[in-house]
Design a protein around this motif. Structure first.
Motif, PDB file in Angstrom:
ATOM      1  N   GLU A 120     102.498  39.696   5.571  1.00  0.00           N
ATOM      2  CA  GLU A 120     103.456  39.810   6.610  1.00  0.00           C
ATOM      3  C   GLU A 120     102.546  40.295   7.456  1.00  0.00           C
ATOM      4  OE1 GLU A 120     107.570  40.843   5.923  1.00  0.00           O
ATOM      5  OE2 GLU A 120     106.959  41.848   6.377  1.00  0.00           O
ATOM      6  N   THR A 121     101.565  40.851   7.796  1.00  0.00           N
ATOM      7  CA  THR A 121     100.549  41.291   8.478  1.00  0.00           C
ATOM      8  C   THR A 121      99.352  40.472   8.588  1.00  0.00           C
ATOM      9  OG1 THR A 121     100.356  44.062   7.569  1.00  0.00           O
ATOM     10  CG2 THR A 121      98.455  43.487   8.306  1.00  0.00           C
ATOM     11  N   ILE A 122      98.864  39.939   8.123  1.00  0.00           N
ATOM     12  CA  ILE A 122      97.685  39.183   7.741  1.00  0.00           C
ATOM     13  C   ILE A 122      98.584  37.369   8.485  1.00  0.00           C
ATOM     14  CG2 ILE A 122      96.289  37.252   6.055  1.00  0.00           C
ATOM     15  CD1 ILE A 122      95.913  38.944   4.272  1.00  0.00           C
ATOM     16  N   ARG A 123      99.613  36.804   7.680  1.00  0.00           N
ATOM     17  CA  ARG A 123      99.823  35.618   8.478  1.00  0.00           C
ATOM     18  C   ARG A 123     100.658  35.534   9.633  1.00  0.00           C
ATOM     19  NH1 ARG A 123      98.341  31.047   6.973  1.00  0.00           N
ATOM     20  NH2 ARG A 123      98.528  32.174   4.611  1.00  0.00           N
ATOM     21  N   GLU A 124     101.394  36.353  10.035  1.00  0.00           N
ATOM     22  CA  GLU A 124     101.872  36.860  11.932  1.00  0.00           C
ATOM     23  C   GLU A 124     101.514  36.895  11.994  1.00  0.00           C
ATOM     24  OE1 GLU A 124     104.661  39.835  11.745  1.00  0.00           O
ATOM     25  OE2 GLU A 124     105.716  38.833   9.815  1.00  0.00           O
ATOM     26  N   ASN A 125     100.031  37.077  12.578  1.00  0.00           N
ATOM     27  CA  ASN A 125      98.066  37.112  13.201  1.00  0.00           C
ATOM     28  C   ASN A 125      97.856  35.809  13.135  1.00  0.00           C
ATOM     29  OD1 ASN A 125      95.787  38.992  14.535  1.00  0.00           O
ATOM     30  ND2 ASN A 125      94.995  37.910  12.851  1.00  0.00           N
ATOM     31  N   ASN A 126      97.780  35.343  11.975  1.00  0.00           N
ATOM     32  CA  ASN A 126      96.471  34.058  11.452  1.00  0.00           C
ATOM     33  C   ASN A 126      96.851  32.720  10.635  1.00  0.00           C
ATOM     34  OD1 ASN A 126      94.273  32.861  10.463  1.00  0.00           O
ATOM     35  ND2 ASN A 126      93.186  34.020  10.443  1.00  0.00           N
ATOM     36  N   ALA A 127      96.992  31.689  10.851  1.00  0.00           N
ATOM     37  CA  ALA A 127      98.077  31.009  10.719  1.00  0.00           C
ATOM     38  C   ALA A 127      97.378  30.268   9.739  1.00  0.00           C
ATOM     39  CB  ALA A 127      98.815  30.220  11.165  1.00  0.00           C
ATOM     40  N   MET A 128      95.866  30.403   9.770  1.00  0.00           N
ATOM     41  CA  MET A 128      94.730  30.222   8.139  1.00  0.00           C
ATOM     42  C   MET A 128      94.426  30.758   7.375  1.00  0.00           C
ATOM     43  SD  MET A 128      94.336  27.050  10.521  1.00  0.00           S
ATOM     44  CE  MET A 128      95.549  26.773  10.418  1.00  0.00           C
ATOM     45  N   GLY A 129      95.367  32.324   7.346  1.00  0.00           N
ATOM     46  CA  GLY A 129      95.481  33.516   6.535  1.00  0.00           C
ATOM     47  C   GLY A 129      94.121  33.998   4.907  1.00  0.00           C
ATOM     48  N   ALA A 130      94.807  32.003   4.297  1.00  0.00           N
ATOM     49  CA  ALA A 130      94.316  31.748   3.236  1.00  0.00           C
ATOM     50  C   ALA A 130      93.119  31.402   3.349  1.00  0.00           C
ATOM     51  CB  ALA A 130      95.398  31.049   2.482  1.00  0.00           C
ATOM     52  N   ILE A 131      93.012  29.973   4.747  1.00  0.00           N
ATOM     53  CA  ILE A 131      91.583  29.253   4.833  1.00  0.00           C
ATOM     54  C   ILE A 131      90.336  30.639   5.165  1.00  0.00           C
ATOM     55  CG2 ILE A 131      90.673  28.202   6.209  1.00  0.00           C
ATOM     56  CD1 ILE A 131      93.051  26.281   6.433  1.00  0.00           C
ATOM     57  N   THR A 133      82.948  29.749  14.620  1.00  0.00           N
ATOM     58  CA  THR A 133      83.727  29.161  12.797  1.00  0.00           C
ATOM     59  C   THR A 133      84.670  29.333  12.880  1.00  0.00           C
ATOM     60  OG1 THR A 133      83.664  32.159  13.584  1.00  0.00           O
ATOM     61  CG2 THR A 133      82.113  30.989  12.534  1.00  0.00           C
ATOM     62  N   VAL A 134      85.158  29.541  11.647  1.00  0.00           N
ATOM     63  CA  VAL A 134      86.913  28.951  11.749  1.00  0.00           C
ATOM     64  C   VAL A 134      87.740  29.981  12.827  1.00  0.00           C
ATOM     65  CG1 VAL A 134      89.272  29.040  10.091  1.00  0.00           C
ATOM     66  CG2 VAL A 134      86.782  27.772   9.797  1.00  0.00           C
ATOM     67  N   VAL A 135      87.458  31.790  12.108  1.00  0.00           N
ATOM     68  CA  VAL A 135      87.850  32.964  12.388  1.00  0.00           C
ATOM     69  C   VAL A 135      87.807  33.136  14.138  1.00  0.00           C
ATOM     70  CG1 VAL A 135      86.256  34.533  12.868  1.00  0.00           C
ATOM     71  CG2 VAL A 135      88.149  35.042  12.352  1.00  0.00           C
ATOM     72  N   TRP A 136      86.982  32.248  14.972  1.00  0.00           N
ATOM     73  CA  TRP A 136      87.090  32.288  16.007  1.00  0.00           C
ATOM     74  C   TRP A 136      87.784  31.157  16.991  1.00  0.00           C
ATOM     75  CZ3 TRP A 136      84.860  34.042  20.679  1.00  0.00           C
ATOM     76  CH2 TRP A 136      83.939  35.278  20.161  1.00  0.00           C
ATOM     77  N   ALA A 137      88.010  30.185  15.699  1.00  0.00           N
ATOM     78  CA  ALA A 137      88.555  29.001  16.002  1.00  0.00           C
ATOM     79  C   ALA A 137      90.777  29.506  15.930  1.00  0.00           C
ATOM     80  CB  ALA A 137      88.960  28.051  15.058  1.00  0.00           C
ATOM     81  N   VAL A 138      90.650  30.560  15.254  1.00  0.00           N
ATOM     82  CA  VAL A 138      92.046  30.889  14.840  1.00  0.00           C
ATOM     83  C   VAL A 138      92.164  32.112  16.392  1.00  0.00           C
ATOM     84  CG1 VAL A 138      93.522  32.799  14.507  1.00  0.00           C
ATOM     85  CG2 VAL A 138      92.454  31.728  12.855  1.00  0.00           C
ATOM     86  N   ARG A 139      90.690  32.418  16.579  1.00  0.00           N
ATOM     87  CA  ARG A 139      91.005  33.337  17.689  1.00  0.00           C
ATOM     88  C   ARG A 139      91.663  32.363  19.127  1.00  0.00           C
ATOM     89  NH1 ARG A 139      87.412  38.269  19.908  1.00  0.00           N
ATOM     90  NH2 ARG A 139      87.224  38.012  21.723  1.00  0.00           N
ATOM     91  N   LYS A 140      90.832  30.896  19.448  1.00  0.00           N
ATOM     92  CA  LYS A 140      90.869  30.598  20.365  1.00  0.00           C
ATOM     93  C   LYS A 140      91.936  29.835  20.860  1.00  0.00           C
ATOM     94  CE  LYS A 140      85.848  30.201  20.457  1.00  0.00           C
ATOM     95  NZ  LYS A 140      84.650  28.884  20.288  1.00  0.00           N
ATOM     96  N   GLY A 141      92.370  29.279  19.426  1.00  0.00           N
ATOM     97  CA  GLY A 141      93.816  29.021  19.240  1.00  0.00           C
ATOM     98  C   GLY A 141      94.692  29.708  19.402  1.00  0.00           C
TER      99      GLY A 141
END
Lengths: 425, 406
Positions: free
Chosen positions: B59-70, B382-390
């Motif tokens: 839950e902690t990972i997914r609620e923050n980041n829809a790309m958690g497994a990636i 990077t992907v992690v920055w894409a998540v942040r920007k999304g």
């Protein structure tokens, strides 16, 4: 994030969740309890309050830990006695906690040296606004033999002091039992006869945890000497669960309300205590190691467990496992189950081979060239030591066979256990 | 049996993940949790693992980041959370990415459904591009109650996740799982659509341009050369064929020194190309690729030569010169792959870029209905920055359309 009702009713008192700090160093003053409440604990059993005339004088240092391989705090040894603050300070803190946290449960733990002490303390904590009383009949490191576990092993004294407390207060009351006793049932029954409404158990187990090999003295060393004192933490969980089982299966105690204590640090431990008959859960050692924050994962994990079990209230789980723990002579001894090796997961370490040869029945063959084990069913007794030592979860339960001369269908035998599989392979 | 190209590094087991989680010092005010560009809280989910609460960890990972497994697989964690890890003071940082991978694998194994669609607010947002930024934008908006249509020019969603990152680092299956979660939340993905050509955006309450830098750059001297392929084309070709491509060369030269170049070079080795030489403009002390990628590439047996630039090419023979030293080398090879960067194409999208980026901070354009995110927004690519920007552009849209209220 998952959200479920964790509330329980225990001795007529509503708890928003079953997680309580046990009476110990972790809830010694207002500030500690307030922080614990803020972080999500459902209640506290405030550190045991003693009579005015009993002076606390603690040693330094006062703790020790048992370790195994890289794991600290397998068990924890503690010399500390009851609250060192004055009676007035303690009562003041109880009152303020109740004022500031009306929805949290404040339980006063008390300990006297005679009937008068017990009755007076019961009165005082009732006036201070406590929701419940816990009688500490079990601390194994008191400097007076009129207090603590020496009292808790004597059913007559237990009953007399419970009666005294009930004279002094009409609050719900639980008696905290010592595990330093062969059979807890007589002491528990004596407390109920004296008016106790429920039982809290276990207190700590008398111990010498480690010896300093140069100084030839137990730890912790107090100016060259040491004493026997209480042992707690994960290592005592099996002992605690055994006492819960024996209480809940004793004639007349089947519905005994229990506040479970002994090595709880994860939601799984908590669920185990509930399934064994506990309604509330008390925690100290893991809080001393990790802090109050551990309640977050215990609560969240327990909610997920409830969801998985399709349970809306924890009350549906209390004591559910008691009926499935039976005397050894009543177990089915007509079959054996062979282990099964998953070759894709096996990394060829040979730990199963070693343990089977040296600790079991020499039933695993080892291929030197391929570094792969295989089961010799002519020798295998189905003990599953190999499953326990396998570091990668490659060994699980396999084929069930009936022993010669027995009847029955192997397909009807229930052997599945989630403990024998790994959640993620 | 998966091929060498497809095979991911082994994951933790329950026993070994507990060993790794037990190495974590469970810091107070943990530095790792302040170091993630996407706001992931490793301290929280590692503590959950330590206390055997795997579902809470998920839950902690997914609620923050829809790309958690990636992110668990491709994030250069050594630049972020693992750089901050206190354990480094004793030996080496906690393998935060590895633990995250274990937890998200568990999430999938248990079929957990953590993200929840918000109550509908009647507004509809178009997202152009289904790369990580577009997907995260969609996930955040859907949770806030927006309807979302995603327009993708290719036949599959995922952008660079799908076509760029090699299978051994990011299996296609994981990309599918992550995208399905967002589709299950209610995202409509429309494939094979080019905006301005096939459709316009008039029906939507806002448009988010998340097109990324999907087009390969070419160096003029290599144009039209039959021995030359771009990294973008090569990686997509190999991934689509699951590594089963024709005419595997005996040798290859890679030009470039970023993470993409490392992926190309390692992929070549995994395809059993015997001699793979990577020539890099930067010298090692100024390298662009992440340390983890560089190490893995060297371990795979790639020869990396730093400080060289191509100066001449004649068919399959390339000449390189060192930038500072008086040194020249000529290599004859079967295949030349250019990993010299990617560029943005925002034609007809209402967003102006220069050098691949919008030249102002934030995510808004002059048109109040048009937003942008991902690689064309300022910040890392990077992907992690894409998540942040999304996440950030979704918040801006919510502010603009509803003042942040539900």
């Amino acid at each position: 994030m998952i959200s479920k009702d964790l509330s329980v009713e225990f001795l007529g008192v509503h708890f928003e969740n079953p997680f309580l700090l046990s009476s110990s160093p972790v809830d010694n003053c207002y500030e500690m309890c307030a922080k614990a409440f803020d972080e999500g604990w459902g209640g506290v059993v405030f550190k045991t309050i003693g009579p005015k005339h009993f002076k606390i004088n603690e040693v330094s240092p006062r703790f020790d830990e048992l370790t195994k391989e890289g794991t600290p705090f397998v068990g924890f040894k503690n010399m500390e006695q009851i609250a060192e603050h004055s009676l007035e300070e303690n009562l003041h803190d109880l009152r303020h906690l109740k004022d500031d946290y009306p929805n949290k449960v404040v339980i006063a733990s008390i300990m006297g040296t005679n009937e008068e002490d017990w009755e007076t303390l019961a009165q005082l904590v009732t006036e201070a606004g406590a929701d419940m009383i816990e009688m500490n009949l079990s601390c194994p490191q008191m400097t007076s033999h009129e207090m603590g576990s020496d009292v808790g092993t004597n059913p007559e004294l237990v009953k007399k002091y419970c009666t005294a407390v009930k004279r002094g207060s009409n609050l719900p009351m639980m008696a905290k039992m010592t595990p330093n006793i062969t059979d807890m049932v007589p002491a528990a029954k004596a407390s109920m006869d004296g008016g106790a409404d429920g039982i809290a158990t276990i207190n700590t187990v008398k111990s010498v945890a480690n010896i300093d090999l140069d100084r030839k003295v137990g730890l912790p060393i107090v100016n060259g000497k040491s004493s026997i004192s209480g042992f707690s933490g994960k290592a005592v969980k099996p002992i605690a669960l055994r006492f819960l089982q024996q209480l809940r299966t004793a004639a007349g105690l089947e519905q005994l309300p229990i506040s479970g204590i002994g090595g709880i640090e994860t939601w799984q431990d908590a669920a185990e205590f509930i399934l064994m008959g506990a309604t509330t859960l008390q925690v100290t050692t893991s809080v001393m190691q990790y802090g109050y924050r551990i309640v977050e994962d215990m609560k969240n994990g327990l909610m997920h467990y409830m969801e998985d079990q399709h349970v809306e209230h924890l009350s549906e789980l209390i004591g559910v496992a008691n009926k499935n723990i039976v005397p050894a002579e009543d177990l089915d001894r007509d079959y054996k189950v062979y282990p099964k090796i998953d070759w894709d997961k096996c990394i060829g370490c040979g730990r199963c081979y070693i343990s089977c040869f040296d600790g079991a029945h020499q039933a695993i063959k080892w291929d030197i060239k391929t570094r792969r084990p295989s089961i010799d069913t002519s020798k295998c007794v189905g003990c599953h030591l190999c499953n326990l030592v396998c570091p990668v979860g490659a060994i699980t339960t396999g084929e069930v066979v009936m022993k010669p001369g027995t009847k029955g269908n192997p397909e009807d035998i229930q052997i599945e256990s989630s403990r024998l599989t790994h959640p993620v392979q | 049996m998966s091929t060498k190209y497809e095979k991911e590094a082994p994951s933790y087991t329950m026993t070994t993940v507990m060993e790794e989680a037990a190495r974590c010092l469970l810091c107070h005010d943990a530095p790792c949790s302040k170091a993630c560009p996407a706001g992931t809280d490793p301290a929280r989910f590692i503590r959950s693992v330590r206390f055997r609460n795997l579902k809470g960890a998920a839950e902690t990972i997914r609620e923050n980041n829809a790309m958690g497994a990636i992110c668990a697989r491709v994030c250069p964690t050594e630049k972020y959370c693992e750089l901050a890890c206190s354990r480094t003071g004793i030996d080496c940082p906690i393998d935060i990415g590895g633990i995250q991978r274990f937890v998200t694998d568990y999430e999938e194994q248990e079929k957990m459904d953590i993200l929840r669609k918000g109550d509908s607010n009647g507004l509809n947002i178009a997202i152009v591009g289904s790369g990580p930024a577009g997907l995260q934008t969609a996930a955040t908006l859907l949770q806030k109650g927006y309807a979302v249509d995603i327009y993708e020019k290719n036949e599959k969603a995922g952008g660079y996740l799908r076509y760029g990152i090699p299978e051994y680092r990011l299996p296609d299956e994981i990309v599918d799982v992550e995208i399905n979660r967002i589709v299950n939340l209610g995202a409509e993905i429309k494939y094979n659509v080019t905006i301005g050509k096939d459709v316009t955006m008039a029906d939507h309450d806002a448009v988010v341009v998340a097109v990324g830098a999907s087009e390969a750059k070419m160096l003029p001297m290599f144009e039209g050369n039959p021995y030359v392929e771009t990294a973008v084309d090569f990686l997509a070709r190999v991934k689509e064929a699951k590594g089963d491509i024709d005419n595997i060369p005996a040798s290859a030269v890679v030009v470039g020194g970023g993470d993409v170049a490392m992926d190309v070079a390692t992929t070549l080795k995994r395809l059993d190309v015997k001699n793979v030489t990577d020539l890099v403009y930067e010298e090692f002390d100024e390298f662009k690729a992440s340390k983890k990628e560089l190490d893995a590439t060297q371990k795979a047996g790639v020869t990396i030569v730093d400080g060289y630039v191509p100066t001449d090419v004649d068919g399959n023979t390339v000449t390189f010169k060192h930038r500072h030293l008086d040194s020249e080398m000529t290599i004859k090879t079967d295949l030349i792959i250019l990993a010299v960067g990617q560029q943005v194409n925002t034609d007809n999208l209402g967003v102006d870029t220069d050098h691949g980026e919008v030249q102002h901070a934030g995510y808004k354009t002059d048109d109040e209905k048009v937003f942008f995110t991902g690689d064309i927004a300022q910040g890392d690519k990077t992907v992690v920055w894409a998540v942040r920007k999304g996440k950030a552009v979704a918040e801006e849209i919510d502010q603009a359309l509803l003042g942040g209220n539900k």
